[in-house]
Design a protein around this motif. Structure first.
Motif, PDB file in Angstrom:
ATOM      1  N   GLU A  24      36.958  39.504  44.693  1.00  0.00           N
ATOM      2  CA  GLU A  24      35.838  38.568  44.649  1.00  0.00           C
ATOM      3  C   GLU A  24      36.016  37.754  43.379  1.00  0.00           C
ATOM      4  O   GLU A  24      35.730  38.234  42.281  1.00  0.00           O
ATOM      5  N   ASP A 208      35.986  40.442  40.516  1.00  0.00           N
ATOM      6  CA  ASP A 208      35.642  41.827  40.804  1.00  0.00           C
ATOM      7  C   ASP A 208      36.742  42.311  41.737  1.00  0.00           C
ATOM      8  O   ASP A 208      37.054  41.653  42.728  1.00  0.00           O
ATOM      9  N   GLU A 226      34.795  49.307  43.302  1.00  0.00           N
ATOM     10  CA  GLU A 226      34.788  47.921  42.858  1.00  0.00           C
ATOM     11  C   GLU A 226      34.826  47.894  41.336  1.00  0.00           C
ATOM     12  O   GLU A 226      33.961  48.474  40.688  1.00  0.00           O
ATOM     13  N   LYS A 228      34.400  45.784  38.108  1.00  0.00           N
ATOM     14  CA  LYS A 228      33.653  44.562  37.813  1.00  0.00           C
ATOM     15  C   LYS A 228      34.311  43.681  36.767  1.00  0.00           C
ATOM     16  O   LYS A 228      34.851  44.174  35.767  1.00  0.00           O
TER      17      LYS A 228
HETATM   18 MG    MG Z   1      30.931  42.624  45.126  1.00  0.00          MG
END
Ligand code: MG
Ligand code: ADP
Length: 488
Positions: A24, A208, A226, A228
């Motif tokens: 992301e 991310d 995930e 960050k």
């Molecule tokens: Mg996310």
């Protein structure tokens, strides 16, 4: 393009596992003002000097959409060959943090402005397509600063309200090299269009990173974690490497991977749990009542489509077809728009093959050594083109050209001037060369005998002597021809 980092991933388990990665990417929209206010977005300003009442969320303030940011997002979507959604909705994503004065972030949830698209990776083994899930627009938050005051956290709201595009990939990435190529390609596409400057040092591009592992051959995906807000390609790779190995260890130990959000600590080179799925935020998304659904007309979208510049994939194709470049050469020459401009400027008046070799060889090496971007190249396209023409027409040899190139690198000089001043012109007069060759042959009668009795390797010796006698200026082809005749 570089794929030499090898697959050191999951080395501990004999390659039984493969890693699955989805990114992301948060890309800051290149825009002078923010997404819903007219404050400046200029990087590096005095803290809190670019904060309007909207950005500081004063009561009663209303957001006003910045049309330019919308255009930038749509253009990026076009560059990703993605579906542009004619109707999208801004939602409030609620969470509470000191650097988020509104108490929510305006983002897009179920109805993003851009839908599915793709990014093509140019691998040595061929092309690989990475799917794009969506691109949505959202506001950036402010920045909490913990290391100025020993007792307090300070907040800088300059970033508050800056427009970000969140570009979500499908879980299609399978290695660290692919992650590297993906980020670079995405950045290249956005730079071509001027929709994001891609400057990772300034935080214009962060990601991310979602990571899971699975046994090779397994059809379903494993549980992902995930990581960050990772802000460099190297850190992304380090984080993925650590995380993939951690997950394999968990699985091999008979455990199960928990879906959680983790942080990457680049000093310790490890990821740490931040929060598990159980205490995941409930963002309580709902449409922002202060903003109408965003509706785009066909005309608006088509106007933007018409003005999209030639992008890296198309440029690569054109370079291969028109200039007969290899896929590898074309890929590196289009990887950055400035390089492609430089190349096209050089070949306007010069031989394509020689230009390609000199740009990807000598020039890249020089820029690399001096740590310079091509826009700051010490040698202008115009002068490199001249140098190449002197090689092509035989005025100088390739070898002499290299020494001229070195002089040019110390300050862009016209190669003609250097050639004239230093008397570097190639000796291409057969009569002159014959004289030199006669002398070399006369002075080395022993060697001539050996040569004639079959020691053909000695030919190089004679060429060397002629070069020495002419300070490297003799035209090598002519020397070869005349010598061959002479020694027959
Ligand atoms: Mg996310
Ligand atoms: P969230 O809001 O939970 O982060 P998003 O849809 O925004 O969800 O992003 C999910 C990201 O995770 C996408 O980039 C997707 O490709 C990636 N992803 C989904 N499943 C996996 C998986 N099993 N392994 C690795 N990445 C995954």
């Amino acid at each position: 393009m570089k794929e030499n980092q090898s697959e050191y991933l999951i080395k501990r388990n004999n390659n039984e596992y493969e890693v699955v990665i989805g990114l992301e990417v948060h890309a800051q929209v290149l825009s002078e003002s923010k997404l819903f206010s007219s404050s400046s977005t200029k990087f590096g300003a005095e803290p809190n000097s670019q904060v309007s009442l909207v950005d500081a969320a004063f009561p009663g303030m209303l957001p006003v959409i910045n049309e330019f940011c919308i255009k930038q997002a749509v253009r990026t979507g076009i560059g990703l060959k993605a579906k542009i959604n004619k109707r999208s909705i801004f939602d409030r994503k609620n969470y509470f943090y000191a650097d988020l004065p509104q108490g929510y972030q305006i983002s897009q949830y179920k109805n993003p402005i851009v839908g599915e698209g793709e990014v093509i990776l140019d691998m040595l083994s061929g092309e690989k397509i990475i799917g794009i899930e969506r691109l949505h627009l959202e506001q950036d938050a402010g920045k909490s600063i913990h290391d100025i005051d020993p007792k307090n956290t300070l907040v800088d709201l300059n970033r508050s309200g800056v427009a970000l595009m969140e570009i979500v990939s499908k879980p299609d990435l399978r290695s660290l090299d692919e992650v590297n190529l993906y980020i670079k390609k995405l950045r290249s596409i956005m730079r071509y269009m001027g929709t994001c400057d891609g400057n990772m040092q300034e935080g214009s591009l962060r990601a991310d990173v979602n990571v899971s592992v699975r046994k090779k051959g397994q059809k379903t995906y494993g549980t992902r974690c995930e990581i960050k807000n990772v802000n460099s390609i190297k850190f992304m790779q380090m984080a993925i490497d650590y995380e993939a190995n951690r997950q394999v260890d968990v699985l091999e130990g008979g455990g199960a991977v928990d879906q959680e959000t983790r942080l990457f600590d680049n000093k310790k080179n490890e990821t740490r749990s931040m929060r598990s799925k159980e205490d995941a935020h409930d963002y309580r998304y709902f449409p922002d009542p202060d903003l109408l659904p965003l509706e785009l007309s066909d005309e608006f979208i088509n106007d933007l489509k018409k003005n999209i510049p030639e992008l890296p994939d198309e440029k690569k194709k054109r370079f291969m077809e028109k200039f007969k470049l290899s896929s590898y050469e074309a890929t590196i020459l289009v990887s950055d728009i400035e390089t492609s401009k430089y190349f096209e400027e050089v070949i306007k008046n010069s031989d394509v093959k020689i230009s390609t070799n000199w740009i990807t060889g000598e020039l890249f090496a020089l820029l690399n050594e001096k740590n310079l971007e091509i826009t700051n190249s010490p040698i202008s396209a115009k002068n490199l083109s001249k140098l190449i023409n002197f090689i092509k027409d035989g005025t100088i040899s390739g070898k002499i050209a290299k020494s001229i190139f070195e002089i040019m690198a110390d300050g862009d000089q016209d190669p003609k001037k250097i050639i004239d001043e230093k008397g570097l012109k190639q000796q291409s007069d057969p009569k002159e060369l014959k004289k030199v060759i006669d002398k070399v042959v006369n002075d080395n009668q022993e060697k001539v005998k050996e040569y004639k009795s079959g020691k053909e390797k000695l030919f190089g010796f004679f060429v060397g002597q002629v070069m020495k006698a002419t300070a490297g200026k003799a035209n090598p082809q002519l020397v070869n021809e005349i010598l061959k005749k002479k020694l027959k």
